[in-house]
Design a protein around this motif. Structure first.
Motif, PDB file in Angstrom:
ATOM      1  N   TYR A   1     -58.748 -52.947  79.634  1.00 22.13           N
ATOM      2  CA  TYR A   1     -58.774 -51.923  78.585  1.00 22.13           C
ATOM      3  C   TYR A   1     -58.753 -50.514  79.174  1.00 22.13           C
ATOM      4  O   TYR A   1     -58.202 -49.586  78.581  1.00 22.13           O
ATOM      5  CB  TYR A   1     -60.039 -52.113  77.750  1.00 22.13           C
ATOM      6  N   PHE A   2     -59.357 -50.344  80.357  1.00 21.15           N
ATOM      7  CA  PHE A   2     -59.501 -49.014  80.938  1.00 21.15           C
ATOM      8  C   PHE A   2     -58.448 -48.705  82.001  1.00 21.15           C
ATOM      9  O   PHE A   2     -58.577 -47.740  82.741  1.00 21.15           O
ATOM     10  CB  PHE A   2     -60.912 -48.862  81.533  1.00 21.15           C
ATOM     11  N   ASP A   3     -57.411 -49.528  82.060  1.00 17.83           N
ATOM     12  CA  ASP A   3     -56.336 -49.329  83.030  1.00 17.83           C
ATOM     13  C   ASP A   3     -55.295 -48.387  82.439  1.00 17.83           C
ATOM     14  O   ASP A   3     -54.460 -48.785  81.626  1.00 17.83           O
ATOM     15  CB  ASP A   3     -55.696 -50.675  83.394  1.00 17.83           C
ATOM     16  N   LYS A   4     -55.338 -47.134  82.856  1.00 16.85           N
ATOM     17  CA  LYS A   4     -54.446 -46.124  82.288  1.00 16.85           C
ATOM     18  C   LYS A   4     -52.998 -46.342  82.707  1.00 16.85           C
ATOM     19  O   LYS A   4     -52.064 -45.941  82.000  1.00 16.85           O
ATOM     20  CB  LYS A   4     -54.912 -44.734  82.721  1.00 16.85           C
ATOM     21  N   ASP A   5     -52.779 -46.995  83.862  1.00 19.13           N
ATOM     22  CA  ASP A   5     -51.417 -47.181  84.369  1.00 19.13           C
ATOM     23  C   ASP A   5     -50.542 -47.979  83.413  1.00 19.13           C
ATOM     24  O   ASP A   5     -49.310 -47.848  83.428  1.00 19.13           O
ATOM     25  CB  ASP A   5     -51.454 -47.885  85.730  1.00 19.13           C
ATOM     26  N   ILE A   6     -51.154 -48.835  82.597  1.00 22.16           N
ATOM     27  CA  ILE A   6     -50.378 -49.665  81.667  1.00 22.16           C
ATOM     28  C   ILE A   6     -50.758 -49.403  80.212  1.00 22.16           C
ATOM     29  O   ILE A   6     -50.479 -50.219  79.337  1.00 22.16           O
ATOM     30  CB  ILE A   6     -50.569 -51.168  81.970  1.00 22.16           C
ATOM     31  N   ASP A   7     -51.454 -48.280  79.947  1.00 21.37           N
ATOM     32  CA  ASP A   7     -51.991 -48.046  78.590  1.00 21.37           C
ATOM     33  C   ASP A   7     -52.836 -49.234  78.169  1.00 21.37           C
ATOM     34  O   ASP A   7     -52.647 -49.820  77.096  1.00 21.37           O
ATOM     35  CB  ASP A   7     -50.858 -47.825  77.578  1.00 21.37           C
ATOM     36  N   GLY A   8     -53.780 -49.583  79.032  1.00 17.40           N
ATOM     37  CA  GLY A   8     -54.567 -50.801  78.815  1.00 17.40           C
ATOM     38  C   GLY A   8     -55.347 -50.827  77.527  1.00 17.40           C
ATOM     39  O   GLY A   8     -55.666 -51.902  77.011  1.00 17.40           O
ATOM     40  N   ASN A   9     -55.661 -49.654  76.966  1.00 18.98           N
ATOM     41  CA  ASN A   9     -56.407 -49.626  75.711  1.00 18.98           C
ATOM     42  C   ASN A   9     -55.563 -50.075  74.527  1.00 18.98           C
ATOM     43  O   ASN A   9     -56.088 -50.425  73.475  1.00 18.98           O
ATOM     44  CB  ASN A   9     -56.933 -48.219  75.443  1.00 18.98           C
ATOM     45  N   PHE A  10     -54.232 -50.059  74.706  1.00 19.27           N
ATOM     46  CA  PHE A  10     -53.356 -50.530  73.622  1.00 19.27           C
ATOM     47  C   PHE A  10     -53.540 -52.036  73.458  1.00 19.27           C
ATOM     48  O   PHE A  10     -53.447 -52.798  74.421  1.00 19.27           O
ATOM     49  CB  PHE A  10     -51.902 -50.209  73.943  1.00 19.27           C
ATOM     50  N   ASN A  11     -53.795 -52.465  72.242  1.00 16.42           N
ATOM     51  CA  ASN A  11     -54.153 -53.858  71.982  1.00 16.42           C
ATOM     52  C   ASN A  11     -52.907 -54.680  71.637  1.00 16.42           C
ATOM     53  O   ASN A  11     -52.452 -54.696  70.496  1.00 16.42           O
ATOM     54  CB  ASN A  11     -55.165 -53.934  70.844  1.00 16.42           C
ATOM     55  N   ILE A  12     -52.370 -55.385  72.637  1.00 18.15           N
ATOM     56  CA  ILE A  12     -51.204 -56.237  72.399  1.00 18.15           C
ATOM     57  C   ILE A  12     -51.537 -57.365  71.430  1.00 18.15           C
ATOM     58  O   ILE A  12     -50.675 -57.848  70.689  1.00 18.15           O
ATOM     59  CB  ILE A  12     -50.695 -56.824  73.731  1.00 18.15           C
ATOM     60  N   ALA A  13     -52.796 -57.785  71.403  1.00 20.95           N
ATOM     61  CA  ALA A  13     -53.191 -58.900  70.534  1.00 20.95           C
ATOM     62  C   ALA A  13     -52.954 -58.594  69.064  1.00 20.95           C
ATOM     63  O   ALA A  13     -52.795 -59.515  68.251  1.00 20.95           O
ATOM     64  CB  ALA A  13     -54.663 -59.254  70.762  1.00 20.95           C
ATOM     65  N   THR A  14     -52.914 -57.310  68.709  1.00 17.71           N
ATOM     66  CA  THR A  14     -52.673 -56.928  67.312  1.00 17.71           C
ATOM     67  C   THR A  14     -51.378 -56.141  67.159  1.00 17.71           C
ATOM     68  O   THR A  14     -51.140 -55.546  66.110  1.00 17.71           O
ATOM     69  CB  THR A  14     -53.847 -56.085  66.770  1.00 17.71           C
ATOM     70  N   ALA A  15     -50.553 -56.139  68.205  1.00 19.69           N
ATOM     71  CA  ALA A  15     -49.297 -55.386  68.176  1.00 19.69           C
ATOM     72  C   ALA A  15     -48.133 -56.289  67.786  1.00 19.69           C
ATOM     73  O   ALA A  15     -48.195 -57.515  67.932  1.00 19.69           O
ATOM     74  CB  ALA A  15     -49.034 -54.758  69.548  1.00 19.69           C
ATOM     75  N   LEU A  16     -47.070 -55.686  67.301  1.00 21.53           N
ATOM     76  CA  LEU A  16     -45.884 -56.432  66.894  1.00 21.53           C
ATOM     77  C   LEU A  16     -44.974 -56.694  68.087  1.00 21.53           C
ATOM     78  O   LEU A  16     -44.591 -55.758  68.796  1.00 21.53           O
ATOM     79  CB  LEU A  16     -45.117 -55.654  65.812  1.00 21.53           C
ATOM     80  N   ARG A  17     -44.658 -57.970  68.315  1.00 24.16           N
ATOM     81  CA  ARG A  17     -43.733 -58.371  69.373  1.00 24.16           C
ATOM     82  C   ARG A  17     -42.839 -59.482  68.823  1.00 24.16           C
ATOM     83  O   ARG A  17     -43.222 -60.210  67.907  1.00 24.16           O
ATOM     84  CB  ARG A  17     -44.480 -58.908  70.607  1.00 24.16           C
ATOM     85  N   GLN A  18     -41.654 -59.628  69.410  1.00 30.10           N
ATOM     86  CA  GLN A  18     -40.776 -60.722  68.998  1.00 30.10           C
ATOM     87  C   GLN A  18     -41.276 -62.035  69.600  1.00 30.10           C
ATOM     88  O   GLN A  18     -41.583 -62.092  70.793  1.00 30.10           O
ATOM     89  CB  GLN A  18     -39.346 -60.449  69.427  1.00 30.10           C
ATOM     90  N   PRO A  19     -41.364 -63.105  68.799  1.00 31.70           N
ATOM     91  CA  PRO A  19     -42.004 -64.345  69.260  1.00 31.70           C
ATOM     92  C   PRO A  19     -41.101 -65.306  70.022  1.00 31.70           C
ATOM     93  O   PRO A  19     -41.585 -66.303  70.560  1.00 31.70           O
ATOM     94  CB  PRO A  19     -42.460 -64.990  67.956  1.00 31.70           C
TER      95      PRO A  19
END
Length: 797
Positions: A358-376
């Motif tokens: 979560y605190f890894d700024k190099d990858i925007d770690g705070n961004f929550n992929i678990a609730t983000a839209l991605r193609q399945p």
């Protein structure tokens, strides 16, 4: 509508005829109402404005794991506030705040009657007087923050209205603005503009630029939702730009300053760890709570939030995700990963990891992929196959895996659509079991057409994939992952299969208590059936069939758990930006994702089986150890009276045809269509079959001269009771079965029916059967004179 024809209650009551009749009564009612209102108003106790130190002390809201013992986050803990005078605050911050919060601040006397009326009308229109717009001035907000509670009540609003003019009589506008800017929450433990400036930009409030000030002013309305460290950065950008536009419209900044600020990119400070546990999950919960109760209540209300999170399992998930994300970064340039676990029997979220850190700024770690839209990718396929099974198709049903054009306009100059399999090979006639287990695209597109795009999309939404929109947007690409979904929703959707077709809405909250211990809300087990039991069991049977998926994944892949029943499906998008695996036992549903937050493709064009499956397997091993898996319930055997083509018999005396020759998509269980060519896809599907029959060798695995034979049932490693009826079912592709002898532990016990391709027996009525391990062997012949055999080991107990 003509205004002269518009009739209201008042015009009906107060016309000349009725006035004498009703006027006195209505007047008395109004007088009584206002009498009681002013009596009630006189009983409201108002805080003493003479001493601002006598203010309500905010109590800490705490978020716990499911045991109620582990504190995941203290919302108000370690409050950071640095009080500074107004002359040490940038004018840009003052103007930005006034522009977005209270544009008439320096002209009103504490309240804005028009704003209050507008807010009341808007809230009434939305169906709730106390939610939505508050119509609060900066002065009212100071009163609320300093002297009152954060409860959304009418009495609190009235106190604001009464006290705000009194405060304005005692203090100057600048003093009130100074109080506001030193008291207002900016998210998490940050209160006051000085602490916000240091936290977000690493500078003092007096040094904030125009655009930085606009960001600061944008936050107080919903600090968690708009947090620059959260998942709604686009929303923050829009609100920041709205602040800038209001500043320009009010002549607080010039046109050139506005244009420059809109284009300026701002770098936020790295987020610190304030002792938060499971941060992605905590922010997921907090956002829901703030939307329901308001940010003030969550910040200061002293609530006790008992969540569904299993902290022990969460720690395992975080450890596994971080480990494999760095492994995949080196091997595949897939530097991030996410994982969600849902209990299929309750819908409760047990783990949520939104990034490797979560605190890894190099990858925007705070961004929550678990609730983000991605193609399945192909992980959507089981839902499409489930709709096909709902309509009567079976895992034994055969379609042809041959190069197929699906666009009816391609040959007339329109768009073309000719999907490929992951390995660019074609397998000829193939059962739906093998097609799904091996994740083959061409058969799956045919299955979507047979199931129906609209019906499949409806089922997907019922199972929890609500982010999928209209069918026309996706067309036949839906089955290959053409839409966008969230990992948490995929875990919830697959949980329907695990729960035998029953849907439990996803939840992360068990209980919310106020500061007096009163329960404000509590988990209630709500459930409803989405799929028939048989459909869910058929899908579980296919997705846990290690033999069926072996040609694509190998016999000892990360999807295989030995004697433990685990169903799983991978997914990889065409551009290799997203790799998925979603799998389940009757007790757990786990969705995992790997890729890159910036949407770049992973290196070496690797599929999910290599990239994400090993990570998922390691976590599943740990999860199953804590939540031991029971076996899936077997589906009922295939009905021998079912239409032959649905049972997988694709060749008969009339010749070899694709399934559309034998079924109507509107009624697959009904009669054979009298004019199958009327289906718009019929010719497109038939053409490659005729080429295949004529010997056109699309590839070595699809020649009609090569027959394949195997036992479908009983399944390898399955256990059966002595009194259960065991069905021996076989499948042959490339030719027609003529005979099949069945051997149990080396002794011949019967023959396969060539038409149904089945034979059945009951162990306690068969002398060759024994308690423990048993062997079924079938020796068969086909119309081409070929001989085949297959063997399966199973258990009788």
């Amino acid at each position: 509508m003509n205004i002269h024809h518009k009739t209201t209650i008042f015009s009906r009551i107060f016309n000349e005829k009725n006035f004498k009749k009703y006027g006195l009564s209505v007047g008395l009612v109004i007088l009584v109402f206002f009498g009681f209102f002013f009596i009630w108003l006189s009983t409201i106790e108002l805080p003493n404005l003479n001493n601002f130190e006598n203010r309500v002390v905010s109590e800490s809201t705490k978020i716990y794991d499911r045991t109620g013992k582990v504190v995941l986050f203290d919302v108000h803990g370690n409050v950071r506030r640095t009080v500074i005078p107004l002359d040490q605050i940038s004018d840009y911050v003052k103007w930005a705040t006034i522009a977005i919060e209270d544009q008439n601040f320096y002209n009103h006397h504490g309240v804005e009657p028009k704003a209050i009326l507008r807010a009341i009308l808007t809230n009434l229109k939305d169906g709730n007087l106390l939610s939505g717009q508050g119509g609060s001035t900066i002065t009212q907000q100071v009163i609320k923050n300093a002297l009152l509670t954060s409860d959304k009540t009418i009495s609190r609003k009235i106190k604001e209205w009464v006290l705000a003019p009194r405060l304005e009589a005692k203090m100057t506008k600048d003093q009130i603005l100074e109080l506001y800017l030193n008291e207002v929450p900016y998210g998490g433990t940050v209160y006051g503009v000085q602490e916000a400036a240091r936290r977000f930009f690493g500078k003092d409030a007096k040094d904030l630029s125009i655009v930085e000030s606009a960001y600061i002013a944008a936050l107080p309305q919903a600090p968690t939702y708009y947090s620059p460290y959260g998942s709604h950065k686009d929303a923050l950008e829009k609100r920041k730009n709205k602040v800038l536009k209001e500043m320009y419209d009010l002549n607080f900044i010039t046109k050139s300053e506005y244009d420059s600020a809109v284009k300026t990119k701002v770098e936020f400070q790295k987020q610190e760890d304030y002792g938060i546990k499971a941060p992605h999950f905590v922010m997921y919960i907090r956002e829901q709570l703030e939307e329901k109760y308001g940010a003030d209540v969550i910040e200061k209300g002293g609530l006790k939030i008992i969540t569904t999170l299993d902290w022990e399992l969460q720690q395992d998930a975080e450890e596994v995700v971080k480990k494999w994300a760095f492994i995949n970064k080196e091997k595949f340039d897939a530097e991030n990963a996410a994982l969600v676990t849902v209990d299929p029997n309750t819908g409760q979220v047990l783990t949520m990891v939104g990034s490797r850190d979560y605190f890894d700024k190099d990858i925007d770690g705070n961004f929550n992929i678990a609730t983000a839209l991605r193609q399945p990718g192909s992980s959507i396929k089981p839902i499409i196959y489930a709709e096909a099974f709902n309509k009567g198709y079976r895992p034994e049903t055969v379609v042809f895996d041959l190069p197929t054009e699906f666009s009816t306009t391609c040959y007339s100059g329109g768009n073309c659509y000719r999907p490929q399999n992951y390995d660019n090979k074609f397998r000829g006639p193939l059962s739906l079991r093998d097609a799904l287990a091996q994740s083959l695209n061409i058969p799956s597109v045919k299955v979507l057409y047979l199931a129906g795009i609209e019906e499949s999309l409806t089922l997907a939404k019922q199972m929890g994939l609500e982010t999928l929109t209209n069918a026309k947007q996706y067309g036949l690409t839906l089955v290959l992952g053409g839409g966008e979904v969230r990992p948490v929703d995929m875990a919830s959707a697959y949980a329907v299969f695990a729960a035998d077709g029953v849907k439990h809405p996803t939840t992360g909250i068990l209980r919310v208590e106020d500061n007096d211990g009163k329960v404000m809300e509590e988990y209630q087990n709500k459930e409803y059936r989405v799929l028939p039991e048989q459909t869910a069991r058929l899908i579980s049977s296919v997705l846990s069939d290690n033999i069926a998926r072996t040609p694509s994944y190998g016999s000892n892949s990360p999807l295989y758990f030995g004697d433990i029943d685990v169903a799983a499906k991978t997914g990889t998008t065409n551009d290799y930006r997203d790799t998925w695996i979603v799998g389940y036992t009757p007790n757990l549903s786990v969705a995992a994702w790997a890729g890159n937050n910036d949407n770049r493709s992973i290196a070496k064009s690797q599929t999910a089986g290599f990239v994400i499956a090993p990570m998922w397997n390691e976590f599943m091993q740990k999860a199953i150890a804590k939540y031991p898996a029971s076996n899936f319930i077997d589906p009922t055997p295939i009905d021998p009276n079912l239409k032959p083509v649905l049972r997988g018999i694709w060749e008969n005396p009339e010749g070899v045809h694709e399934i559309l020759h034998w079924v109507k998509t509107s009624d697959p269980l009904g009669a054979i269509p009298s004019s199958p060519a009327s289906d718009p896809q019929y010719i497109l599907w038939e053409e490659p079959i005729q080429k295949w029959l004529n010997g056109e060798n699309f590839d070595s695995s699809s020649t009609p001269q090569s027959s394949n034979f195997k036992i479908n049932s009983p399944e390898s490693g399955k256990s059966y009771s002595t009194s259960s009826e065991i069905f021996v079912s076989v499948n042959i592709t490339g030719s027609i079965l003529t005979s099949g002898k069945v051997y149990l532990n080396g002794k011949e016990i019967g023959e396969i029916n060539p038409e149904t391709r089945t034979y059945s027996f009951v162990p306690n009525g068969e002398p060759a059967a024994k308690i423990g391990k048993n062997e079924i062997k079938v020796e068969a012949t086909d119309t081409n004179g070929g001989s085949f055999s297959d063997t399966v080991l199973f258990t009788i107990n």
